[in-house]
Design a protein around this motif. Structure first.
Motif, PDB file in Angstrom:
ATOM      1  N   SER A  47      35.422  88.069  48.327  1.00  0.00           N
ATOM      2  CA  SER A  47      36.920  87.796  48.717  1.00  0.00           C
ATOM      3  C   SER A  47      37.016  87.556  50.273  1.00  0.00           C
ATOM      4  CB  SER A  47      38.148  88.168  48.441  1.00  0.00           C
ATOM      5  OG  SER A  47      37.427  90.503  47.616  1.00  0.00           O
ATOM      6  N   ILE A  48      37.473  87.448  51.049  1.00  0.00           N
ATOM      7  CA  ILE A  48      37.360  87.801  52.393  1.00  0.00           C
ATOM      8  C   ILE A  48      39.938  88.096  52.962  1.00  0.00           C
ATOM      9  CG2 ILE A  48      39.162  85.774  53.458  1.00  0.00           C
ATOM     10  CD1 ILE A  48      36.075  85.344  55.368  1.00  0.00           C
ATOM     11  N   ASP A  49      38.997  89.244  54.142  1.00  0.00           N
ATOM     12  CA  ASP A  49      40.837  89.830  54.542  1.00  0.00           C
ATOM     13  C   ASP A  49      39.985  90.163  56.011  1.00  0.00           C
ATOM     14  OD1 ASP A  49      42.592  91.314  55.468  1.00  0.00           O
ATOM     15  OD2 ASP A  49      42.691  92.475  53.939  1.00  0.00           O
ATOM     16  N   THR A  50      40.851  88.326  56.462  1.00  0.00           N
ATOM     17  CA  THR A  50      40.663  88.378  57.825  1.00  0.00           C
ATOM     18  C   THR A  50      41.298  89.674  59.365  1.00  0.00           C
ATOM     19  OG1 THR A  50      42.734  86.332  58.340  1.00  0.00           O
ATOM     20  CG2 THR A  50      40.167  86.219  58.180  1.00  0.00           C
ATOM     21  N   SER A  51      41.980  90.031  58.690  1.00  0.00           N
ATOM     22  CA  SER A  51      42.854  90.644  59.639  1.00  0.00           C
ATOM     23  C   SER A  51      42.549  92.618  59.501  1.00  0.00           C
ATOM     24  CB  SER A  51      44.428  91.535  58.530  1.00  0.00           C
ATOM     25  OG  SER A  51      44.026  92.000  57.606  1.00  0.00           O
ATOM     26  N   LYS A  52      41.725  92.148  58.249  1.00  0.00           N
ATOM     27  CA  LYS A  52      40.035  93.303  58.879  1.00  0.00           C
ATOM     28  C   LYS A  52      38.843  93.865  59.096  1.00  0.00           C
ATOM     29  CE  LYS A  52      42.780  96.401  54.765  1.00  0.00           C
ATOM     30  NZ  LYS A  52      42.878  96.788  53.570  1.00  0.00           N
ATOM     31  N   ASN A  53      38.493  92.441  59.158  1.00  0.00           N
ATOM     32  CA  ASN A  53      37.869  91.562  59.932  1.00  0.00           C
ATOM     33  C   ASN A  53      36.581  92.455  58.702  1.00  0.00           C
ATOM     34  OD1 ASN A  53      37.569  89.954  61.580  1.00  0.00           O
ATOM     35  ND2 ASN A  53      36.047  90.657  63.167  1.00  0.00           N
ATOM     36  N   SER A  85      32.029  93.752  62.693  1.00  0.00           N
ATOM     37  CA  SER A  85      32.405  94.275  64.467  1.00  0.00           C
ATOM     38  C   SER A  85      31.611  93.315  65.367  1.00  0.00           C
ATOM     39  CB  SER A  85      31.412  95.420  64.492  1.00  0.00           C
ATOM     40  OG  SER A  85      30.826  96.099  64.157  1.00  0.00           O
ATOM     41  N   GLY A  86      32.057  93.460  66.208  1.00  0.00           N
ATOM     42  CA  GLY A  86      31.269  92.944  67.703  1.00  0.00           C
ATOM     43  C   GLY A  86      31.716  91.458  67.466  1.00  0.00           C
ATOM     44  N   GLY A  87      32.260  90.892  66.694  1.00  0.00           N
ATOM     45  CA  GLY A  87      31.952  89.442  66.608  1.00  0.00           C
ATOM     46  C   GLY A  87      33.634  88.734  66.012  1.00  0.00           C
ATOM     47  N   SER A  88      34.206  87.797  65.654  1.00  0.00           N
ATOM     48  CA  SER A  88      35.206  87.699  64.965  1.00  0.00           C
ATOM     49  C   SER A  88      34.688  87.149  63.195  1.00  0.00           C
ATOM     50  CB  SER A  88      35.744  86.483  65.449  1.00  0.00           C
ATOM     51  OG  SER A  88      36.489  85.483  64.459  1.00  0.00           O
ATOM     52  N   GLN A 112      27.226  91.610  70.231  1.00  0.00           N
ATOM     53  CA  GLN A 112      26.644  90.863  69.084  1.00  0.00           C
ATOM     54  C   GLN A 112      27.216  91.278  68.511  1.00  0.00           C
ATOM     55  OE1 GLN A 112      22.125  92.603  69.482  1.00  0.00           O
ATOM     56  NE2 GLN A 112      21.536  92.148  67.654  1.00  0.00           N
ATOM     57  N   VAL A 113      27.515  90.692  66.853  1.00  0.00           N
ATOM     58  CA  VAL A 113      27.921  90.578  65.748  1.00  0.00           C
ATOM     59  C   VAL A 113      27.315  91.753  65.277  1.00  0.00           C
ATOM     60  CG1 VAL A 113      26.746  89.269  64.273  1.00  0.00           C
ATOM     61  CG2 VAL A 113      29.499  89.804  64.093  1.00  0.00           C
ATOM     62  N   GLN A 114      27.744  93.040  64.437  1.00  0.00           N
ATOM     63  CA  GLN A 114      27.444  94.191  63.233  1.00  0.00           C
ATOM     64  C   GLN A 114      27.933  93.897  62.369  1.00  0.00           C
ATOM     65  OE1 GLN A 114      27.157  98.005  65.670  1.00  0.00           O
ATOM     66  NE2 GLN A 114      25.213  96.951  66.848  1.00  0.00           N
ATOM     67  N   LEU A 115      26.902  93.531  61.305  1.00  0.00           N
ATOM     68  CA  LEU A 115      27.704  93.523  60.311  1.00  0.00           C
ATOM     69  C   LEU A 115      27.045  95.303  58.534  1.00  0.00           C
ATOM     70  CD1 LEU A 115      26.330  90.291  60.631  1.00  0.00           C
ATOM     71  CD2 LEU A 115      27.441  90.623  58.363  1.00  0.00           C
ATOM     72  N   GLN A 116      28.363  95.920  58.423  1.00  0.00           N
ATOM     73  CA  GLN A 116      28.015  96.896  57.767  1.00  0.00           C
ATOM     74  C   GLN A 116      28.790  97.039  56.262  1.00  0.00           C
ATOM     75  OE1 GLN A 116      26.304  99.924  59.024  1.00  0.00           O
ATOM     76  NE2 GLN A 116      26.618 100.150  56.080  1.00  0.00           N
ATOM     77  N   GLU A 117      27.268  97.590  55.388  1.00  0.00           N
ATOM     78  CA  GLU A 117      28.091  97.117  53.873  1.00  0.00           C
ATOM     79  C   GLU A 117      28.492  98.793  53.443  1.00  0.00           C
ATOM     80  OE1 GLU A 117      24.629  94.542  54.255  1.00  0.00           O
ATOM     81  OE2 GLU A 117      24.861  96.623  54.536  1.00  0.00           O
ATOM     82  N   SER A 118      29.708  98.772  52.861  1.00  0.00           N
ATOM     83  CA  SER A 118      30.340  99.794  51.913  1.00  0.00           C
ATOM     84  C   SER A 118      29.807  99.967  50.631  1.00  0.00           C
ATOM     85  CB  SER A 118      30.562 100.529  52.838  1.00  0.00           C
ATOM     86  OG  SER A 118      32.114  99.273  52.514  1.00  0.00           O
ATOM     87  N   GLY A 119      30.640 101.223  49.673  1.00  0.00           N
ATOM     88  CA  GLY A 119      30.703 101.391  48.341  1.00  0.00           C
ATOM     89  C   GLY A 119      29.377 101.967  47.705  1.00  0.00           C
TER      90      GLY A 119
END
Lengths: 118, 112
Positions: free
Chosen positions: A70-76, A25-28, A1-8
């Motif tokens: 912006s997106i960084d696919t290498s770091k998800n 995390s937990g998914g592409s 199951q995908v999880q999303l976490q904000e930081s800043g």
């Protein structure tokens, strides 16, 4: 199951730049639209914009002149920058996932409160 | 932008009784691909929103079948067949047909 976490940072000074990162995390991170949505305290939801995994973006015209996603696919990870903030930008900022075939937001981060104050 | 208008803004209901929320869009939500991208979200106190319904009437994974969606064009409805205590929340409709995606103002469901 995908999880999303904000930081800043939770506190930003007026006229400065708000910067947030969302870690998936937990998914592409591929094959979805990744979005930022905000909610001022006690108010409703506002769409900020999205980025496709390929890098294509679409921003809310009301914020377009100040926003970069912006997106960084290498770091998800994907990120939000909102320039020249004012107190009106104080809100809980959510990162979220949109599935293209439904155009619905099917996964949300917990949200992070960003306060604009000197 | 497409304006989404929800009614009522507040809805006191009795446990076990049905509840209904309406959402009207300022223009048709039928996309050029023939789909209507209208979804419903639930936001419990202190929580992020959660997807309940997508494309008017499709329940998302794990959503109880007491929740149902209906409508077409510019008029849509979310119904809860029998309200439970855990349904206390603010409910939002959202259109994904046109950018920028926009939300209704929210309807607060409260228990009488």
């Amino acid at each position: 199951q995908v999880q999303l976490q904000e930081s800043g940072p939770g506190l930003v000074k007026p006229s400065e730049t708000l910067s947030l990162t969302c870690t998936v995390s937990g998914g592409s991170i591929s094959s979805y639209y990744w979005s930022w949505i905000r909610q001022p305290p006690g108010k409703g939801l506002e769409w900020i914009g999205y980025i496709f995994y390929s890098g294509n973006t679409n921003y809310n015209p009301s914020l377009k002149s100040r926003v970069t996603i912006s997106i960084d696919t290498s770091k998800n990870q994907f990120s939000l920058k909102l320039r020249s903030v004012t107190t009106a930008d104080t809100a809980v900022y959510y990162c979220a996932r949109v599935r293209s075939i439904t155009a619905a937001v099917d996964a949300w981060g917990q949200g992070t409160l960003v306060t604009v104050s000197s | 932008d497409i304006v989404m208008t929800q009614t009522p803004l507040s809805s006191p209901v009795t446990l076990g009784r049905p509840a209904s929320i309406s959402c009207r869009s300022s223009q048709s939500l039928v996309h050029s691909d023939g789909n209507t991208y209208l979804s419903w979200l639930q936001q419990r106190p202190g929580q992020p929103p959660r997807l309940l319904i997508y494309k008017i009437s499709n329940r998302f994974s794990g959503v109880p079948d007491r929740f149902s969606g209906s409508g077409a064009g510019t008029d849509f409805t979310l119904k809860i067949s029998r309200v439970e205590a855990e349904d206390v929340a603010i409910y939002y409709c959202m259109q994904g047909t046109q950018f920028p995606h926009t939300f209704g103002q929210g309807t607060k469901l409260e228990i009488k």
